[in-house]
Design a protein around this motif. Structure first.
Motif, PDB file in Angstrom:
ATOM      1  N   HIS A 119      24.025  22.514   7.822  1.00  0.00           N
ATOM      2  CA  HIS A 119      25.179  22.654   8.709  1.00  0.00           C
ATOM      3  C   HIS A 119      25.103  24.010   9.392  1.00  0.00           C
ATOM      4  O   HIS A 119      24.864  25.032   8.743  1.00  0.00           O
ATOM      5  CB  HIS A 119      26.475  22.527   7.904  1.00  0.00           C
ATOM      6  CG  HIS A 119      27.721  22.453   8.734  1.00  0.00           C
ATOM      7  ND1 HIS A 119      28.305  23.560   9.294  1.00  0.00           N
ATOM      8  CD2 HIS A 119      28.495  21.391   9.092  1.00  0.00           C
ATOM      9  CE1 HIS A 119      29.389  23.187   9.956  1.00  0.00           C
ATOM     10  NE2 HIS A 119      29.530  21.891   9.856  1.00  0.00           N
ATOM     11  N   HIS A 120      25.314  24.033  10.705  1.00  0.00           N
ATOM     12  CA  HIS A 120      25.150  25.257  11.487  1.00  0.00           C
ATOM     13  C   HIS A 120      26.038  26.382  10.978  1.00  0.00           C
ATOM     14  O   HIS A 120      25.633  27.547  10.937  1.00  0.00           O
ATOM     15  CB  HIS A 120      25.475  24.968  12.950  1.00  0.00           C
ATOM     16  CG  HIS A 120      25.493  26.195  13.818  1.00  0.00           C
ATOM     17  ND1 HIS A 120      24.335  26.860  14.177  1.00  0.00           N
ATOM     18  CD2 HIS A 120      26.512  26.890  14.371  1.00  0.00           C
ATOM     19  CE1 HIS A 120      24.654  27.906  14.918  1.00  0.00           C
ATOM     20  NE2 HIS A 120      25.959  27.946  15.059  1.00  0.00           N
ATOM     21  N   THR A 161      28.536  17.503  17.559  1.00  0.00           N
ATOM     22  CA  THR A 161      28.721  16.816  16.296  1.00  0.00           C
ATOM     23  C   THR A 161      30.169  16.860  15.902  1.00  0.00           C
ATOM     24  O   THR A 161      30.913  17.763  16.234  1.00  0.00           O
ATOM     25  CB  THR A 161      27.881  17.463  15.179  1.00  0.00           C
ATOM     26  OG1 THR A 161      28.320  18.803  14.987  1.00  0.00           O
ATOM     27  CG2 THR A 161      26.411  17.461  15.539  1.00  0.00           C
ATOM     28  N   HIS A 163      28.649   7.380   5.269  1.00  0.00           N
ATOM     29  CA  HIS A 163      27.809   6.313   5.827  1.00  0.00           C
ATOM     30  C   HIS A 163      27.896   5.101   4.904  1.00  0.00           C
ATOM     31  O   HIS A 163      27.615   5.212   3.706  1.00  0.00           O
ATOM     32  CB  HIS A 163      26.352   6.772   5.934  1.00  0.00           C
ATOM     33  CG  HIS A 163      26.144   7.937   6.841  1.00  0.00           C
ATOM     34  ND1 HIS A 163      25.942   7.799   8.187  1.00  0.00           N
ATOM     35  CD2 HIS A 163      26.119   9.275   6.586  1.00  0.00           C
ATOM     36  CE1 HIS A 163      25.790   8.995   8.743  1.00  0.00           C
ATOM     37  NE2 HIS A 163      25.896   9.906   7.782  1.00  0.00           N
ATOM     38  N   VAL A 181      23.414  18.271   3.459  1.00  0.00           N
ATOM     39  CA  VAL A 181      22.830  18.222   4.797  1.00  0.00           C
ATOM     40  C   VAL A 181      23.017  19.576   5.462  1.00  0.00           C
ATOM     41  O   VAL A 181      24.105  20.174   5.376  1.00  0.00           O
ATOM     42  CB  VAL A 181      23.502  17.107   5.641  1.00  0.00           C
ATOM     43  CG1 VAL A 181      23.026  17.150   7.087  1.00  0.00           C
ATOM     44  CG2 VAL A 181      23.214  15.748   5.032  1.00  0.00           C
ATOM     45  N   LYS A 240      18.053  11.644   3.005  1.00  0.00           N
ATOM     46  CA  LYS A 240      18.046  12.860   3.819  1.00  0.00           C
ATOM     47  C   LYS A 240      17.244  12.689   5.111  1.00  0.00           C
ATOM     48  O   LYS A 240      17.564  13.302   6.123  1.00  0.00           O
ATOM     49  CB  LYS A 240      17.489  14.039   3.004  1.00  0.00           C
ATOM     50  CG  LYS A 240      18.427  14.520   1.911  1.00  0.00           C
ATOM     51  CD  LYS A 240      17.899  15.768   1.219  1.00  0.00           C
ATOM     52  CE  LYS A 240      18.896  16.277   0.188  1.00  0.00           C
ATOM     53  NZ  LYS A 240      18.461  17.537  -0.436  1.00  0.00           N
ATOM     54  N   ARG A 241      16.219  11.854   5.052  1.00  0.00           N
ATOM     55  CA  ARG A 241      15.393  11.675   6.245  1.00  0.00           C
ATOM     56  C   ARG A 241      16.174  11.030   7.389  1.00  0.00           C
ATOM     57  O   ARG A 241      15.822  11.196   8.557  1.00  0.00           O
ATOM     58  CB  ARG A 241      14.164  10.821   5.911  1.00  0.00           C
ATOM     59  CG  ARG A 241      13.093  11.565   5.132  1.00  0.00           C
ATOM     60  CD  ARG A 241      11.783  10.801   5.157  1.00  0.00           C
ATOM     61  NE  ARG A 241      11.860   9.551   4.406  1.00  0.00           N
ATOM     62  CZ  ARG A 241      11.554   9.441   3.117  1.00  0.00           C
ATOM     63  NH1 ARG A 241      11.167  10.506   2.432  1.00  0.00           N
ATOM     64  NH2 ARG A 241      11.624   8.274   2.505  1.00  0.00           N
ATOM     65  N   GLY A 242      17.240  10.311   7.072  1.00  0.00           N
ATOM     66  CA  GLY A 242      17.975   9.605   8.109  1.00  0.00           C
ATOM     67  C   GLY A 242      19.203  10.332   8.623  1.00  0.00           C
ATOM     68  O   GLY A 242      19.978   9.769   9.399  1.00  0.00           O
ATOM     69  N   VAL A 243      19.413  11.599   8.215  1.00  0.00           N
ATOM     70  CA  VAL A 243      20.626  12.318   8.600  1.00  0.00           C
ATOM     71  C   VAL A 243      20.260  13.565   9.391  1.00  0.00           C
ATOM     72  O   VAL A 243      19.387  14.329   8.996  1.00  0.00           O
ATOM     73  CB  VAL A 243      21.457  12.712   7.356  1.00  0.00           C
ATOM     74  CG1 VAL A 243      22.723  13.452   7.755  1.00  0.00           C
ATOM     75  CG2 VAL A 243      21.815  11.468   6.556  1.00  0.00           C
ATOM     76  N   ARG A 244      20.940  13.772  10.504  1.00  0.00           N
ATOM     77  CA  ARG A 244      20.703  14.934  11.353  1.00  0.00           C
ATOM     78  C   ARG A 244      21.489  16.132  10.827  1.00  0.00           C
ATOM     79  O   ARG A 244      22.514  15.955  10.148  1.00  0.00           O
ATOM     80  CB  ARG A 244      21.143  14.642  12.784  1.00  0.00           C
ATOM     81  CG  ARG A 244      22.661  14.592  12.932  1.00  0.00           C
ATOM     82  CD  ARG A 244      23.104  13.926  14.211  1.00  0.00           C
ATOM     83  NE  ARG A 244      24.539  14.052  14.410  1.00  0.00           N
ATOM     84  CZ  ARG A 244      25.452  13.386  13.738  1.00  0.00           C
ATOM     85  NH1 ARG A 244      25.098  12.557  12.774  1.00  0.00           N
ATOM     86  NH2 ARG A 244      26.741  13.552  13.993  1.00  0.00           N
ATOM     87  N   PRO A 245      21.066  17.354  11.151  1.00  0.00           N
ATOM     88  CA  PRO A 245      21.889  18.534  10.841  1.00  0.00           C
ATOM     89  C   PRO A 245      23.249  18.436  11.529  1.00  0.00           C
ATOM     90  O   PRO A 245      23.378  17.818  12.589  1.00  0.00           O
ATOM     91  CB  PRO A 245      21.065  19.703  11.390  1.00  0.00           C
ATOM     92  CG  PRO A 245      19.669  19.192  11.423  1.00  0.00           C
ATOM     93  CD  PRO A 245      19.776  17.730  11.748  1.00  0.00           C
ATOM     94  N   LEU A 246      24.253  19.051  10.923  1.00  0.00           N
ATOM     95  CA  LEU A 246      25.621  18.960  11.418  1.00  0.00           C
ATOM     96  C   LEU A 246      26.128  20.319  11.883  1.00  0.00           C
ATOM     97  O   LEU A 246      25.538  21.352  11.607  1.00  0.00           O
ATOM     98  CB  LEU A 246      26.540  18.420  10.320  1.00  0.00           C
ATOM     99  CG  LEU A 246      26.182  17.029   9.778  1.00  0.00           C
ATOM    100  CD1 LEU A 246      27.105  16.673   8.627  1.00  0.00           C
ATOM    101  CD2 LEU A 246      26.263  15.987  10.867  1.00  0.00           C
TER     102      LEU A 246
END
Length: 506
Positions: A416-417, A487, A457, A414, A476-482
């Motif tokens: 990640h900033h 967060t 999850h 996923v 992947k479609r259901g997870v936001r960037p972290l």
């Protein structure tokens, strides 16, 4: 000519001119001293069977550098092991990949001596020899063994020849213009190909000096720049992003001439942010351990943001259509394939691999424009690049499903900033949901801290596609960037069901 022959000639050349090779908080090592120490240790190691693969388990510092160069000079193959690797894991790798002896320091000696089948040599004993004339190994002889998890889970071993290392070093020197006036601030680990090939071998050939930092700490880099006065710093995006908050505003750093960045993607916005903070150009590069290290790098005087630069002298980069294997038109996307004298023959102990017809098929997607600038646009392989380190989802899934409270698990990368990408786990519990921190600790214990999922999850079932495989695109479609504001940084959990079918439990 091979890397060990050229290295020793370079040490002697720069010794005659009174140059400094290594700097640490404790000592300054001249090229003369380094040459003498390497020659003495090589004489001890030359007594071992010719062409052995020797592991080195030691703290980052001058003794490790001396040992690594001495292994090369004695005609052996060096394998720098992760300093935190457990003794049992060292023993397992020694057995799998024919590491005949392990050079160890400090407390590692006790742990390794307790492992059956591992021949251990105290590093202090190796460093205490007396130099003598030794024969030179052939350029085709193995010189360096590295480990990579690739995308399949279990570590793979890459064995590079002396000719591979020399061709790579010459390309780096030509592309970056390293000189004896340069000083590198060495922040990266020494079991990493970049830490060895770009930050030890190439600088020593150039007569530059290297300031060794035992361990990267973002809070200390500003003071290390002041103390060591480096001209070049090399790191991965995560390192630079973590340094930024600790740089002092309006501080000038007159010694610096450039920064180098590789191992993971860097956005144009991040590029601009880092350059503005340090006040010097940032050079992005690209490469794989399987091709020694770096294959493309932005020329310091002709940087193009958003690209990883032009191909190093002596190497070949082609963009092939993944379906047909044919070269695509300039600017079109395809698989990045690398050829030339830096490419490995294959993985140790494997008859098949990514090298076909002399080309390393990287599994990465990219474009090559009409001016020869390479851009990396994505990946074919399912690998998570966390802070410049390759993590295998399969390896993490294997550990999770070994837990008695886990029936099934799927791991995805996923955005990640800060870290680029992090692993996130979807778990089908065997009975009821187990506390997520317990699963994260389970992964940390079995693998390492960086493998622990950022989030866990719990789901009733994993989605599957038409052929019964887990549909990771749906996950992947259901997870936001972290990693952004708001967060959690220590891992979270959610309980929900995902549509898309179910997979059977055993």
């Amino acid at each position: 000519m091979s890397i060990d022959h050229e290295l020793m000639a370079a040490l002697e050349k720069h010794a005659s001119r009174g140059r400094t090779a290594l700097l640490t908080d404790r000592e300054s090592v001249t090229y003369r001293d380094l040459a003498d120490r390497v020659g003495a240790a090589a004489a001890v190691l030359a007594r071992l069977p010719s062409g052995s693969t020797l592991g080195i388990s030691a703290d980052k510092g001058t003794p490790l550098i001396v040992a690594m160069l001495a292994v090369l000079r004695a005609g052996h193959c060096a394998c720098v092991l992760e300093p935190g690797l457990a003794a049992a894991s060292v023993a397992e790798r020694a057995g799998r990949f024919d590491i005949t002896h392990v050079l160890a320091d400090g407390d590692r000696l006790t742990g390794l001596r307790a492992q059956p089948g591992v021949a251990v040599l105290p590093l202090d004993d190796v460093l205490g020899g007396v130099a003598e004339e030794l024969p030179w190994a052939d350029a085709s002889a193995p010189a360096l063994m590295l480990f990579t998890s690739g995308s399949t889970g279990a570590p793979k071993a890459i064995r590079l020849a002396r000719a591979n290392l020399l061709a790579h070093a010459r390309g780096v020197l030509a592309h970056t213009g390293l000189t004896p006036d340069d000083r590198l601030l060495h922040l990266m680990p020494l079991h990493h190909t970049n830490g060895i090939n770009n930050q030890i071998l190439a600088p020593l050939l150039a007569g530059a000096s290297i300031a060794l930092v035992p361990k990267f700490r973002a809070t200390e880099v500003e003071d290390q720049i002041t103390r060591f006065q480096p001209t070049i710093i090399t790191g991965v995006p995560t390192m630079y992003l973590r340094i930024l908050p600790h740089l002092r505003a309006h501080r000038t750093r007159p010694s610096l001439r450039l920064l180098r960045c590789g191992s993971a993607p860097l956005t144009v916005a991040q590029h601009d942010q880092i350059e503005a903070a340090f006040g010097v150009p940032l050079v992005q590069s690209y490469g794989l351990s399987e091709a020694t290290c770096t294959s493309a790098m932005n020329p310091p005087g002709a940087i193009r943001r958003g690209t990883v630069g032009t191909v190093l002298p002596g190497q070949i980069v082609r963009i092939l259509d993944p379906g047909t294997g044919q070269d695509v038109a300039p600017g079109s996307e395809g698989e990045i394939c690398i050829g030339g004298p830096t490419v490995m023959n294959g993985y140790v102990g494997e008859t098949t691999g990514p090298v076909r017809d002399g080309l390393l098929h990287t599994g990465d997607l990219g474009t090559l424009d009409a001016d020869g600038y390479l851009s990396v646009t994505g990946r074919l392989k399912d690998v998570i690049i966390r802070g410049g380190e390759n993590l295998s989802p399969h390896e993490i899934e294997s550990v999770l499903t070994a837990h008695p409270d886990v029936a099934e698990a799927a791991v995805i990368g996923v955005p990640h900033h800060d870290l680029g990408e992090v692993p996130v786990a979807f778990v089908v519990p065997a009975e009821s949901a187990v506390p997520p921190e317990r699963l994260r600790e389970h992964v940390r214990t079995a693998l390492s801290r960086i493998h622990a999922p950022e989030e866990v999850h719990f789901v009733d079932a994993l989605p599957v596609n038409a052929v019964g495989k887990v549909d990771k695109k749906a996950l992947k479609r259901g997870v936001r960037p972290l990693g952004g504001q708001g967060t959690a940084e220590n891992g979270g959990t959610s309980c929900r069901s995902l549509s898309g079918g179910s997979s059977p439990r055993s």
